[in-house]
Scaffold this active site. Structure first.
Site, short mmCIF file in Angstrom:
data_model
loop_
_atom_site.label_atom_id
_atom_site.label_comp_id
_atom_site.label_asym_id
_atom_site.label_seq_id
_atom_site.Cartn_x
_atom_site.Cartn_y
_atom_site.Cartn_z
N HIS A 1 -25.16 59.19 16.93
CA HIS A 1 -26.07 58.12 17.28
C HIS A 1 -25.26 56.89 17.68
O HIS A 1 -24.10 56.74 17.30
CB HIS A 1 -27.02 57.79 16.12
CG HIS A 1 -26.32 57.40 14.85
ND1 HIS A 1 -25.69 58.31 14.02
CD2 HIS A 1 -26.12 56.19 14.27
CE1 HIS A 1 -25.16 57.69 12.98
NE2 HIS A 1 -25.40 56.39 13.11
N VAL A 2 -25.89 56.02 18.45
CA VAL A 2 -25.23 54.83 18.98
C VAL A 2 -26.05 53.59 18.60
O VAL A 2 -27.29 53.62 18.65
CB VAL A 2 -25.08 54.91 20.52
CG1 VAL A 2 -24.49 53.62 21.08
CG2 VAL A 2 -24.20 56.10 20.91
N GLU B 1 -42.33 58.70 13.00
CA GLU B 1 -41.89 57.51 13.73
C GLU B 1 -42.03 57.64 15.25
O GLU B 1 -41.37 56.92 16.00
CB GLU B 1 -40.43 57.16 13.37
CG GLU B 1 -40.23 56.97 11.88
CD GLU B 1 -38.84 56.47 11.53
OE1 GLU B 1 -38.35 55.54 12.20
OE2 GLU B 1 -38.25 57.01 10.57
N HIS C 1 -20.40 53.96 14.71
CA HIS C 1 -19.76 53.76 13.41
C HIS C 1 -18.86 54.95 13.10
O HIS C 1 -19.20 56.10 13.40
CB HIS C 1 -20.81 53.67 12.29
CG HIS C 1 -21.42 52.32 12.15
ND1 HIS C 1 -22.66 52.12 11.57
CD2 HIS C 1 -20.98 51.09 12.51
CE1 HIS C 1 -22.95 50.83 11.57
NE2 HIS C 1 -21.94 50.19 12.14
N LYS D 1 -33.43 47.30 10.43
CA LYS D 1 -32.90 45.96 10.17
C LYS D 1 -33.58 44.91 11.04
O LYS D 1 -33.53 43.72 10.74
CB LYS D 1 -31.39 45.92 10.44
CG LYS D 1 -30.56 46.83 9.57
CD LYS D 1 -29.09 46.70 9.90
CE LYS D 1 -28.26 47.77 9.22
NZ LYS D 1 -28.51 49.12 9.76
N TRP E 1 -34.64 63.90 8.33
CA TRP E 1 -35.41 62.75 8.84
C TRP E 1 -35.06 62.46 10.29
O TRP E 1 -35.91 62.02 11.07
CB TRP E 1 -35.17 61.52 7.96
CG TRP E 1 -33.78 60.97 7.98
CD1 TRP E 1 -32.75 61.27 7.15
CD2 TRP E 1 -33.27 59.99 8.89
NE1 TRP E 1 -31.63 60.56 7.49
CE2 TRP E 1 -31.91 59.76 8.54
CE3 TRP E 1 -33.81 59.28 9.95
CZ2 TRP E 1 -31.10 58.86 9.23
CZ3 TRP E 1 -33.00 58.38 10.65
CH2 TRP E 1 -31.67 58.18 10.29
#
Length: 312
Positions: free
Chosen positions: A252-253, A160, A243, A182, A150
């Site tokens: 990713h950030v 997307e 994370h 979110k 994805w």
């Protein structure tokens, strides 16, 4: 919505343009099996069940009260008195439907990993040395059938593409920036975007060295510039972090508003991008060698591996 996972099963959404009403409801036939978790403070509930014989997880979240609709909310709602005592009174407020939204996320077909992710469980703090990463964590990650297809779909514009707000196409220092699920994009106080790097050879903090400093500084400068230009939020009001452990193993950030207490932004999991850059400037092998603490849920297979290795 909680962060997407490694297994590649994506949230099933009606094929409509953003903002359009869907005539094909994925929850009308939802059969409830059990409540996985609920939180009165955060006003959400996580439900496990089935949609047309397929396992599904449905997440219901009360939408935030927005400043731009306050006047209409107060004028057009009905009030039912519950209690009155001197200067104090409480009511049940019945808002018009369009001001009483419930954000609904559907994951279908949901895997066992999705169900476990949202199930309330005990959490344990693990301290992982660099050696532990190489001998316990990395072999475990490599043995799992984690898919990040994805993520590749986003990078390749197969999915997307309309949600991407910025892209630097450089294969070594480039990334795409898009809103996290979110964030409903209605309140700046809840701002939450994700920058996903184009490089596919960096899984997490543990892979970073000084070689990656051009990538990290580019992420910070262009990510912050884009957010200030698009949303009017300056860098001084952003929390920019990684994370560890990540939910999916492709670097990713996270860019969130400093006013938003985002899940996973606590000290046991979040590592500020600015700190990461400084640490790598001082020591290229910093994240190869140092101990990193992170939380694991009771059913996490990695927790079992740490117990078997005598680390807990």
């Amino acid at each position: 919505m909680a962060e997407r996972e490694n297994d590649g099963a994506a949230a099933k959404r009606p094929k409509t343009d953003a903002g359009e009403l869907s005539s094909d409801s994925p929850v009308s036939d939802f059969k409830i099996t059990r409540i996985l978790r609920e939180c009165a403070r955060e006003k959400n509930i996580f439900i496990h069940g089935k949609v047309k014989d397929q396992d599904a997880v449905v997440i219901l979240e009360k939408a935030p009260i927005r400043k731009d609709t306050l006047s209409e909310l107060l004028k057009s709602s009905q009030l039912q008195l519950e209690m009155k005592n001197d200067v104090y009174s409480t009511y049940q407020l019945q808002a018009p439907a369009h001001l009483n939204e419930i954000k609904t996320t559907v994951i279908c077909p949901a895997t066992e990993k999705h169900v476990k992710k949202y199930l309330h469980q005990e959490v344990f703090l693990v301290e992982e040395s660099g050696e532990d990463y190489r001998t316990v964590t990395l072999p475990y990650i490599s043995s799992q059938s984690f898919s990040v297809q994805w993520v590749h779909n986003i990078l390749e514009k197969k999915a997307e593409a309309d949600r991407i707000v910025f892209e630097d196409p450089d294969p070594l220092t480039g990334f795409v920036l898009l809103p996290d699920f979110k964030w409903d994009k209605k309140q700046i106080q809840d701002l939450y975007l994700i920058a996903i790097v184009h490089r596919r050879d960096v899984k997490s903090l543990r892979d970073l060295t000084s070689e990656h400093l051009p990538l990290l500084t580019n992420l910070r400068s262009k990510g912050e510039d884009t957010i200030q230009r698009q949303y009017g939020v300056p860098p001084s009001k952003l929390r920019v972090y990684f994370h560890y452990q990540p939910s999916y193993h492709h670097l990713h950030v996270h860019f969130t508003s400093l006013e938003y207490n985002a899940p996973g932004c606590g000290v046991e999991r979040a590592h500020l991008l600015s700190d990461v850059i400084q640490n790598l400037q001082a020591d290229s092998s910093y994240y190869h060698n140092r101990s990193l603490a992170f939380p694991l849920r009771a059913d996490d297979g990695l927790l079992l591996k740490f117990k078997e290795a005598g680390k807990l």
